[in-house]
Design a protein around this motif. Structure first.
Motif, PDB file in Angstrom:
ATOM      1  N   ASP A  63     -25.886  18.691  16.146  1.00 43.32           N
ATOM      2  CA  ASP A  63     -25.782  18.843  17.585  1.00 43.32           C
ATOM      3  C   ASP A  63     -26.816  19.537  17.781  1.00 43.32           C
ATOM      4  N   ARG A 118     -28.203  10.215  13.310  1.00 44.45           N
ATOM      5  CA  ARG A 118     -27.842  10.993  12.397  1.00 44.45           C
ATOM      6  C   ARG A 118     -28.386  10.662  10.836  1.00 44.45           C
ATOM      7  N   SER A 160     -21.700  17.453  11.657  1.00 47.41           N
ATOM      8  CA  SER A 160     -21.927  16.887  13.260  1.00 47.41           C
ATOM      9  C   SER A 160     -22.451  18.054  13.587  1.00 47.41           C
TER      10      SER A 160
END
Length: 521
Positions: free
Chosen positions: A112, A85, A108
């Motif tokens: 993705d 991340r 997030s």
């Protein structure tokens, strides 16, 4: 009687004629939609870098590497570390990716999307002796802008290379540190066992198995020495008893008589030369320990002490003193021999105790030696592994071990990889007639008609005697003519659209014409 009617080919042709306009419009609309989709979907560019998995530079027969994991496994581990991340957010912020998404996408969601845009594909080949082996892998990134795709792909390739070097160096360093700690522990344990072994040998120095033969030899020697001392002790006691008799005889003046009692001739000469001659004669017949020899020797010593004068009554006191002196010497000798006997007995008892104790000492020594040998072998093994780990660490630091090498850096993509406009248009060409036919069939199912004599007979259950054909009016004929013109125009438009599609997505029409003409020449 009614019967189920099955539609014939003429009925289908009639339906197509009646729904020709709807079919044409449906085909044109579906095809137009697919073309619009193929044209309007934004292009996606992909930039790819190729990384070679290069084998160890130094021959493994000389130096073996410690990180002998499979390339696929190592690549997957590095991919997971790169696509964390933190790394992905840093790249997104650095190149301002997905800025057009605005606030609709959270972090997030962007991560993705980022992960879905990254492609890692391994390249394998058959290696003799190893089977299928990974020799390289591609790292790709997809984006709407080609320059961004290239920059991000460069960033990802750099991360892969650095992470591989970091991972292998850290693993080699951790291995070296671990083996060094284990070697130090085993070294301390080995030193402790050596101290225990030394203390045990020092404590049981006289009962060690390797000294068993020496102790047996010393015991045999002590026993022999004891027998000799015992023999001397008994001889000294006999001599003491003789001297005591001689002392008694000297005190009473009966020296000659006492000598006769012990077996000594009473008619021995009294002068010194004669005694010496008799002493020499007796030595030819007896040993020094014979009583006659001893008696003559004592008379010679007594005459020499008195200056060679003949023994008489005045010599009694001298004999007594001499005998007493010899008794004292004999007693001292007996005491000394007794002490030697006691010491020899004590020494033999000690040897026997050590010989009896040897098996127990040997058992304890074997246990300590076994523990010591095991600890030494482990220590030597771990030291050898530690040396190998240090060599591996040096190989990793100098980048001489198996490594990742940038074979082909990411380039600026010239053509988009997505969408495949040709496939979209081809799909539209398949879906257009299929969709139009499905629409017509649906309408026919919802609003059915009686078409032809056969259908009418099936519905009425009676035979039709006369069928009057449909007579078109002038207005209907004009309407049909108009529709025919529209159909021709629609066909021409459709052909034009097809030509435009071929020109834009497949090949320019002039090149296509030249190729077609070349085939017929």
């Amino acid at each position: 009687m009614k019967s189920e009617y099955e539609m014939s080919l003429n009925d289908y042709i009639a339906i197509i004629k009646d729904r020709a306009l709807l079919l044409g419009l449906s085909i044109v609309v579906i095809l137009a939609v697919t073309v619009v989709v193929a044209v309007t979907v934004p292009p996606i560019y992909q930039s790819t870098g190729t990384i070679l998995v290069e084998s160890q530079q130094i021959s493994p027969e000389l130096v073996s590497a410690g990180n002998n994991t499979f390339a696929d496994e190592r690549i997957e581990v590095i991919r997971q570390r790169v696509m964390t991340r933190e790394n992905l957010l840093r790249i997104i912020d650095k190149y301002d990716l997905f800025a057009d998404k605005g606030r609709r996408f959270s972090e997030s969601d962007k991560i993705d999307l980022m992960r879905n845009s990254i492609v890692v594909a391994t390249l394998s080949t058959y290696v003799k002796g190893r089977g299928e082996a990974t020799v390289a892998f591609n790292v790709s990134f997809e984006h709407k802008r080609p320059e961004v795709a290239k920059e991000v792909a460069n960033e990802l390739v750099t991360l892969f290379l650095n992470e591989n070097l970091k991972q292998r160096t850290e693993r080699a360093n951790e291995t070296t540190v671990f083996l060094t700690q284990e070697a130090n522990k085993l070294g301390a344990e080995l030193a402790s066992l050596e101290n225990q072994l030394a203390d045990f040998k020092q404590t049981h120095a006289n009962a060690l198995p390797e000294h068993q033969a020496l102790r047996m030899s010393m015991l045999s020697r002590s026993e022999l020495e004891f027998r000799e001392v015992d023999r001397d002790y008994k001889t000294a006691q006999e001599e003491l008893r003789y001297l005591e008799l001689e002392l008694s005889a000297a005190n009473s003046g009966l020296t000659t008589k006492a000598e006769s009692v012990r077996g000594t001739p009473a008619d021995l000469p009294q002068d010194l030369p004669s005694l010496k001659a008799e002493y020499a004669r007796l030595l030819t017949k007896y040993k020094d320990a014979h009583p006659d020899v001893i008696a003559v020797k004592r008379k010679i010593e007594a005459l020499e002490a008195t200056g060679g004068r003949t023994l008489g009554a005045s010599t009694v006191s001298l004999d007594v003193a001499r005998v007493r002196t010899r008794i004292g010497a004999a007693q001292e000798r007996i005491a000394s021999l007794a002490e030697q006997k006691r010491e020899l007995v004590k020494k033999m008892e000690g040897y026997e105790a050590e010989i009896l104790q040897a098996p127990q000492v040997e058992r304890g020594l074997v246990t300590l030696m076994r523990d010591h040998d095991n600890a030494r072998k482990k220590y030597e093994e771990i030291r050898a592994k530690e040396m190998g780990a240090k060599i591996t660490e040096s190989l990793e630091q100098e980048n001489k071990a198996e490594r990742f090498v940038l074979l082909e850096p990411p380039l600026m993509p010239e053509k988009p990889v997505k969408p495949n406009r040709k496939k979209i248009v081809a799909l539209g060409l398949v879906l257009a007639p299929a969709g139009a036919g499905a629409l017509v069939m649906l309408l026919e199912m919802l609003k059915s008609r009686v078409r032809g004599v056969g259908a009418l007979e099936s519905v009425l259950g009676k035979r039709v005697l006369v069928a009057i054909p449909y007579i078109s009016t002038q207005a209907e004929l004009a309407q049909r003519k108009k529709w025919r013109k529209l159909m021709v125009v629609a066909a021409l438009v459709l052909v034009a659209i097809m030509l435009v599609i071929l020109h834009m997505f497949y090949m320019p029409l002039d090149l296509l014409l030249f190729k077609a003409l070349a085939r017929f020449q």
